[in-house]
Scaffold this motif. Structure first.
Motif, short mmCIF file in Angstrom:
data_model
loop_
_atom_site.label_atom_id
_atom_site.label_comp_id
_atom_site.label_asym_id
_atom_site.label_seq_id
_atom_site.Cartn_x
_atom_site.Cartn_y
_atom_site.Cartn_z
N SER A 214 0.85 -1.19 0.00
CA SER A 214 0.00 0.00 0.00
C SER A 214 0.88 1.24 0.00
CB SER A 214 -0.89 0.01 1.24
OG SER A 214 -1.68 1.19 1.28
N THR A 215 0.36 2.31 -0.58
CA THR A 215 1.04 3.61 -0.48
C THR A 215 0.30 4.55 0.47
OG1 THR A 215 -0.15 4.46 -2.41
CG2 THR A 215 1.99 3.42 -2.82
N THR A 216 -0.73 4.03 1.13
CA THR A 216 -1.50 4.84 2.08
C THR A 216 -1.50 4.23 3.48
OG1 THR A 216 -3.54 3.76 1.36
CG2 THR A 216 -3.00 5.86 0.34
N PHE A 219 1.44 4.91 5.87
CA PHE A 219 2.27 6.00 5.34
C PHE A 219 2.84 6.79 6.52
CE2 PHE A 219 2.69 10.37 3.48
CZ PHE A 219 3.66 10.06 2.53
N SER A 223 -0.67 12.79 6.02
CA SER A 223 -1.44 12.23 4.91
C SER A 223 -1.60 13.21 3.74
CB SER A 223 -2.82 11.79 5.41
OG SER A 223 -3.54 12.90 5.92
N THR A 227 0.32 13.47 -2.23
CA THR A 227 -0.94 12.89 -2.70
C THR A 227 -1.04 13.02 -4.22
OG1 THR A 227 -2.07 15.00 -2.36
CG2 THR A 227 -2.11 13.43 -0.53
N ARG A 231 3.43 8.59 -4.90
CA ARG A 231 4.06 7.76 -3.88
C ARG A 231 4.44 6.36 -4.40
NH1 ARG A 231 -0.25 8.40 1.10
NH2 ARG A 231 -0.09 10.67 1.40
#
Length: 264
Positions: A214-216, A219, A223, A227, A231
């Motif tokens: 995941s890139t979220t 992280f 946040s 965006t 990423r």
């Protein structure tokens, strides 16, 4: 964002968001979202074709240059880039520039407080030239590889940020997008925590070995940073993986960011 699927899209929103008064007019980046890997030496064309046919990977990082590049690259030619791109691969160009003066490893090229600005400009020009020679044209990203150093060393941090800003400014002026690879608790953290945001990397590829694709999720920074398809997350390292075409030792990446725009 979800990385359940994969795909490629034009980066119009990215371009609008990232444009600044000091940036040359640049083609919108090409965005790839999906599984990627990086390995020290560019694999053979046979391996790349086999892996494309039988693995989840569609993005691959390649070390295009830099005096601190660790592996010889006999396969990495303009012909190879064109062939693997025609197969469907999306390439992530990585440049190993000068490393921090406080770094303990013995690298051929280290920056100093005195030469950080000029050396970065020279290195950035070389990075763009290397990419162009491989058929990666304007609109492509340049990912500057900065290895681990002590983020508590203030003078070292200041020198590194000076180098990064000069590198990125030069890359952008030449029509390419500025990217950065670093460790989440060191070099990437220094960029994320910088108080002045001018001429910092437009794209962040961070190493955090949590085995989370995941890139979220997880992280490690605010946040609101990086965006809009900016990423990459290196989430596992030094894994031996076998698919049709052979076994490679790879690092695994979750990708949602620009990739090279290749001459057809």
């Amino acid at each position: 964002m979800s990385l359940a699927g994969l795909g490629v899209l034009a980066g119009g929103a990215f371009a609008a968001e990232s444009a600044t008064a000091t940036t040359a007019a640049r083609p919108a980046p090409q965005i790839f979202t999906g599984h990627a890997f990086d390995t020290c030496a560019a694999p053979s064309l046979t391996a790349m074709k086999g892996w494309y046919a039988t693995s989840v990977y569609r993005g691959a990082a390649v070390y295009v240059g830099g005096r601190n590049r660790g592996c010889a690259q006999p396969n990495l030619t303009a012909s190879w880039v064109k062939s693997v791109s025609a197969t469907g691969w999306k390439l992530i160009p990585l440049y190993v520039g000068a490393q921090p003066p406080c770094q303990t490893s013995n690298n051929p090229e280290k920056m100093t407080a005195a030469n950080a600005t000029s050396l970065a400009a020279t290195d950035a020009a070389d990075a763009v030239a290397k990419e162009a020679a491989l058929g990666m044209k304007a609109g492509s990203p340049v990912y500057l590889d900065m290895e681990y150093f002590d983020p508590a060393n203030t003078s070292c941090v200041n020198t590194v940020l000076t180098y990064i800003r000069s590198f990125d400014k030069t890359v952008k002026a030449k029509g390419y997008w500025s990217g950065f690879y670093g460790f989440s608790n060191s070099s990437a953290a220094v960029v994320a925590d910088a108080k002045t945001r001018t001429d910092l990397p437009e794209i962040l590829w961070y190493a955090r070995y949590d085995d989370v694709y995941s890139t979220t999720k997880g992280f490690p920074y605010a946040s609101t940073l990086w965006t809009g398809h900016r990423r990459g997350h290196q989430f596992a390292v030094n894994k031996k993986v076998t698919h049709t075409g052979g076994t490679l030792t790879i690092d695994r990446d979750a990708w949602d960011a620009p990739v090279a725009v290749v001459v057809k």
